[in-house]
Design an enzyme around this catalytic site. Structure first.
Site, PDB file in Angstrom:
ATOM      1  N   LYS A 110      65.195  83.195  41.846  1.00  0.00           N
ATOM      2  CA  LYS A 110      64.363  82.148  41.360  1.00  0.00           C
ATOM      3  C   LYS A 110      63.645  81.855  42.604  1.00  0.00           C
ATOM      4  CE  LYS A 110      65.695  77.016  40.201  1.00  0.00           C
ATOM      5  NZ  LYS A 110      66.578  75.823  39.852  1.00  0.00           N
ATOM      6  N   SER A 190      66.646  73.511  36.110  1.00  0.00           N
ATOM      7  CA  SER A 190      64.962  74.170  36.742  1.00  0.00           C
ATOM      8  C   SER A 190      64.586  75.872  36.779  1.00  0.00           C
ATOM      9  CB  SER A 190      64.809  73.670  37.687  1.00  0.00           C
ATOM     10  OG  SER A 190      66.363  73.971  38.486  1.00  0.00           O
ATOM     11  N   SER A 214      71.191  73.071  36.185  1.00  0.00           N
ATOM     12  CA  SER A 214      69.860  74.284  35.966  1.00  0.00           C
ATOM     13  C   SER A 214      70.046  75.632  35.825  1.00  0.00           C
ATOM     14  CB  SER A 214      68.987  73.547  37.988  1.00  0.00           C
ATOM     15  OG  SER A 214      68.591  72.505  37.674  1.00  0.00           O
TER      16      SER A 214
END
Length: 525
Positions: A110, A190, A214
């Protein structure tokens, strides 16, 4: 509002056009589709493939499906050194040195995690030139284990902590990440890009981060496995923060075994992260502790009924079917509730606002970022509003900027209450009262349509574990209308090994993961 509607309408039209175009193309072939870590290790050990060949194959598939074709927008950047890293690891293998299960395995991170030589953007154009001088601690551990960093994944900008009306999976640096099962549906956030990449076989395994949902939510709606560890098990050093009370990185994968292998590599104490001081030594061999479906016999499982009642009939039916499978395998399923359900929400919000303000500015200072205050970031966003804020604003930034320091009595009281209500008086209470081994619930509902105005309020069972700092795991449990659903497993602090054992048995019983039917004219092999 008119401008926002025009921009969003254009984006949704493009999504629809992409779906129509994709449907006319033949299914892409990929030699390593759904391949796991052990399978790829066997292929490299036998000489059938190499780390360099794997990297090239995934890079070609990313070009075909992420940059072209369906344009999934899972990646923000590729690692320019990936092939060189793979070549060095292949040379080690030929010389008789294999570092472990991750040797030569392509991993996606990420893009709020520092990994040289790439920028760390957190999805924001404001950080497009922020190039860290060193790897995050967890990335150091991955590289020591022999992993190849394939690239940086798209995410909800600032990990979904910029606006009250943010759109999951959208960032100014990466655009809209698209759910590979239906590109007009949300990939949740996210850690959306990491989830999309793994669901679409654009990497072998990956790392996401979670403050509240997330990892769990994007993994659930894209049909993969996601583990949020106990806060402190994995160092947060070198990760753009939201809140140190809840932030953690964790593994995302297509199987529980692969998630366990990655967790063993990244878990461990780090002097730079005080929360990791509670760990007794370095990472455990979580994969070695996985067992067969016999683990289920005799288990006492608490089904959080409120979270079943909140989801759609299709998601509730999938949950009921999953419980029947567990009962047939010898488990006892007891319907329970969290006695403090949701009572932590107001306090949690105050904790996030205070800790985001302080933590982010510390990260920016330590990285010698060109913009080092929340006020400077807000000014950048206003100055570049057409590119950064075409769909939603920065209300959370504004609220965080108005908070006091971490010695504020109101913040300190809120932090204590939130942790207590979600943990000892929340998750721990039914586990203790009913002598349960684990709590379960649907992670969330079926993926919703991406629309102007931000994400809708959706069912979510992961918040208690997030606020308590406890571990949580999602495993595919079925589909509704072709869209994946995940079952969440929740336990007390430091119960990762137990959750992984139970999750692995559940996965073996249901075998519910189905790869998305991606279409592209150029097959990536």
């Amino acid at each position: 509002m008119p401008a926002l509607r025009i921009v969003m309408a254009a984006m949704l039209a493009a999504l629809g056009a992409g779906c129509a175009a994709d449907a006319a193309r033949p299914e892409a072939e990929f030699a390593h589709a759904e391949a796991g870590i052990r399978q790829l290790q066997e292929a490299m050990a036998s000489g059938r493939t190499s780390s360099q060949e794997l990297v090239r194959a995934y890079q070609a598939r990313i070009e075909a499906l992420d940059r072209n074709g369906p344009r999934l927008n899972a990646y923000i950047a590729l690692n320019p050194d990936a092939l060189a890293e793979a070549a060095a690891l292949d040379a080690e293998r030929r010389a008789g040195r294999v570092r472990g299960p991750l040797h030569g395995i392509p991993v996606v991170l990420k893009d709020n995690i520092d990994a040289t030589p790439m920028a760390t953007t957190a999805g924001s154009l404001a950080l497009r030139d922020l190039r860290p001088r060193r790897d995050a601690f967890l990335v150091q551990r991955l590289r020591q284990a022999g992993a190849v960093i394939l690239g940086k994944a798209n995410l909800s900008e600032w990990a979904n902590f910029r606006s009250t009306r943010s759109i999951s999976g959208w960032s100014s640096a990466g655009g809209q990440a698209r759910n590979p099962y239906a590109p007009d549906r949300s990939p949740c956030g996210s850690s959306s890009g990491t989830a999309v990449a793994l669901a679409a076989n654009l990497a072998v395994v990956g790392i996401g981060t979670e403050t509240d949902g997330s990892i769990l939510c994007p993994a659930a709606v894209t049909g993969i496995v996601g583990l949020k560890p106990t806060v402190g098990l994995v160092s947060r050093d070198g990760i753009v923060p939201i809140a140190h009370s809840q932030d953690t990185a964790g593994p995302m994968a297509r199987t529980v075994e692969d998630a366990a292998l990655v967790l063993a590599a990244i878990a461990g104490a780090d002097p730079a992260d005080p929360a990791s001081a509670a760990i007794a030594g370095s990472g455990s061999d979580y994969a070695a502790q996985l067992d067969g479906t016999g683990v289920v016999r005799g288990l006492r499982i608490g089904l959080l009924r409120k979270h079943v009642e909140e989801v759609s009939p299709a998601a509730a039916a999938a949950t009921t079917a999953a419980m029947e499978v567990l009962r047939a395998a010898g488990a006892t399923v007891v319907e329970v509730d969290l006695p403090t359900e949701g009572q932590w929400k107001k306090d949690e919000f105050q904790v996030l606002l205070h800790e985001f303000h302080a933590g982010l500015e510390r990260y920016l200072r330590e990285h010698d970022a060109p913009l080092q205050t929340l006020e400077a970031l807000m000014a950048f966003n206003r100055e570049h509003a057409d590119a950064v804020m075409p769909l939603f604003g920065q209300e959370l930034f504004e609220q965080a900027a108005a908070t006091g320091g971490l010695d504020d009595p109101g913040y300190l009281a809120a932090r204590e209450r939130a942790r207590r209500l979600a943990g000892p008086e929340g998750i721990d209470a039914p586990l203790r009262a009913h002598q349960l081994d684990v709590l379960v619930a649907p992670v969330t509902d079926v993926a919703w349509k991406i629309e102007a105005g931000g994400d809708p309020d959706v069912a979510a069972s992961y918040s208690a574990a997030a606020v308590a700092g406890y571990p949580s795991l999602t495993v595919p449990m079925g589909e509704a209308g072709g869209l994946p659903l995940g079952l969440g497993f929740y336990g007390p602090a430091w119960s990762e090994a137990r959750l992984l054992r139970i999750g692995h048995a559940f996965e073996s019983l249901l075998r519910a993961r189905r790869a998305p039917k991606l279409q592209d004219a150029a097959a990536a092999r």
